[in-house]
Design an enzyme around this catalytic site. Structure first.
Site, PDB file in Angstrom:
ATOM      1  N   SER A 283       0.852  -1.194   0.000  1.00  0.00           N
ATOM      2  CA  SER A 283       0.000   0.000   0.000  1.00  0.00           C
ATOM      3  C   SER A 283       0.885   1.241   0.000  1.00  0.00           C
ATOM      4  O   SER A 283       1.743   1.388   0.878  1.00  0.00           O
ATOM      5  CB  SER A 283      -0.908   0.011   1.236  1.00  0.00           C
TER       6      SER A 283
ATOM      7  N   GLY B 119      -0.393   4.415   0.125  1.00  0.00           N
ATOM      8  CA  GLY B 119      -1.227   5.531   0.526  1.00  0.00           C
ATOM      9  C   GLY B 119      -2.020   6.091  -0.646  1.00  0.00           C
ATOM     10  O   GLY B 119      -2.591   5.352  -1.449  1.00  0.00           O
ATOM     11  N   ALA B 120      -2.015   7.418  -0.761  1.00  0.00           N
ATOM     12  CA  ALA B 120      -2.793   8.077  -1.807  1.00  0.00           C
ATOM     13  C   ALA B 120      -2.290   7.761  -3.207  1.00  0.00           C
ATOM     14  O   ALA B 120      -3.009   7.968  -4.193  1.00  0.00           O
ATOM     15  CB  ALA B 120      -2.772   9.590  -1.580  1.00  0.00           C
TER      16      ALA B 120
ATOM     17  N   GLY C 269      -6.277  -0.230   4.835  1.00  0.00           N
ATOM     18  CA  GLY C 269      -5.342  -1.266   4.396  1.00  0.00           C
ATOM     19  C   GLY C 269      -5.882  -2.659   4.653  1.00  0.00           C
ATOM     20  O   GLY C 269      -5.670  -3.585   3.853  1.00  0.00           O
ATOM     21  N   ASP C 270      -6.599  -2.826   5.762  1.00  0.00           N
ATOM     22  CA  ASP C 270      -7.194  -4.125   6.075  1.00  0.00           C
ATOM     23  C   ASP C 270      -8.314  -4.449   5.086  1.00  0.00           C
ATOM     24  O   ASP C 270      -8.471  -5.592   4.658  1.00  0.00           O
ATOM     25  CB  ASP C 270      -7.738  -4.123   7.502  1.00  0.00           C
TER      26      ASP C 270
END
Length: 315
Positions: free
Chosen positions: A220, A222-223, A251-252
């Site tokens: 991941s 983020g943006a 994220g989960d």
């Protein structure tokens, strides 16, 4: 069925406050209580998608009873492992501008017998599981090698493992070749011991985790989006997001979306991105339902933008 393992679950209390004034009496304008922990959130996201999930977790005391009750209310099957210590309670203070202040408790210390009981419960309840998702930090009493032991036992039983943890626990588990690991950018940088400034830096770091044993890396960023690096190369996924309300549990939710879609390949990456994008547009730790997803806003490509600077570079 997707089985989740959360070694250090929590009872999460969130209070909405007009402002966070240190040393003052603050009157909340709203509050909610949720079962917490990364694996718990994966189960919540799987259940919100209408799929069967089983949550294995150590629970103790009144907070542990409440966690089990809240999970059952959400249609999640629970396999509790009784522990002598009390399940931790975490506090979050949410301000109107989106700022979130969190106070996370350490949680109970698990004994050697409780540690073994947790491993045994995963073994006994994993029959028929499409995936076992092992998520979050380890509580006191569990050594960094605990996840490695779980991965080894699960693989010996023929199960596939998704691992979302960080630090020494992640590095120790890599030698047992988890089927997919899911670090964020900060955890990825920590694992390779250097900063990440571009998407290309993240790809190289993911490739190093594969050299250390991970069969696939779902990262991941983020943006900026998400990366999947596996035997078929690297793919990059991103999505249009109108308004970010909360990134708690996003994220989960992404990991749940990835596993729901089979846990491999660009189609699973697209599902991960769609679930993560939907989650950040919902309040608190609310998990998206199929009605919240917008697959048309998702783009997945093998033409990874290696030179793109990360919006939030990791030093």
């Amino acid at each position: 069925m997707i089985l989740t393992v959360t070694p250090n679950p929590s009872l999460d209390r969130t209070y909405e406050v007009p402002a966070l004034d240190r040393g003052e009496v603050i009157r909340a304008t709203g509050d909610r209580m949720d079962p917490g922990g990364k694996g718990v959130n994966v189960s919540r996201a799987v259940a919100a998608a209408g799929r069967h999930t089983l949550a294995v977790l150590p629970l103790g005391g009144a907070p542990g009873d409440l966690v089990a009750e809240l999970l059952c209310e959400q249609g999640i099957e629970v396999a509790p492992v009784a522990v002598a210590g009390q399940t931790r309670s975490n506090i979050s203070l949410a301000e109107p501008d989106g700022a979130l202040t969190k106070v996370n408790a350490a949680g109970p210390e698990l004994s050697a017998a409780e540690s073994e009981a947790l491993l045994a419960t995963v073994r006994d309840r994993s029959a028929g599981a499409a995936w076992i998702a092992c998520c979050g930090s380890l509580p006191r009493g569990l050594q960094p090698s605990w996840y490695a032991e779980l991965v080894a036992r699960a693989h010996a039983a023929g199960a596939r493992i998704a691992l979302d943890t960080s630090g020494p626990a992640l590095l120790a588990a890599l030698r047992e070749r988890p089927d997919v690991v899911k670090p964020n950018a900060e955890e990825l940088a920590e694992a390779v011991g250097r900063p990440l400034a571009t998407v290309g830096d993240a790809v190289k770091a993911a490739e190093e985790l594969r050299q250390l044993g991970a069969r696939a890396v779902l990262a991941s960023l983020g943006a900026d989006g998400q990366l999947l690096v596996d035997d078929f190369g690297a793919h990059f996924g991103s999505a249009r997001v109108e308004t970010v309300r909360s990134n708690v549990g996003a994220g989960d939710s992404s990991l749940a979306g990835f596993l729901i879609a089979g846990g491999s390949g660009p189609e699973a990456l697209a599902s991960a991105v769609a679930h993560g994008a939907a989650a950040v547009q919902l309040p608190g730790s609310v998990m998206p339902t199929p009605a919240d997803l917008n697959p048309s806003a998702v783009t997945v490509t093998a033409d990874v933008p290696l030179d793109r600077a990360l919006t939030e570079p990791v030093s």
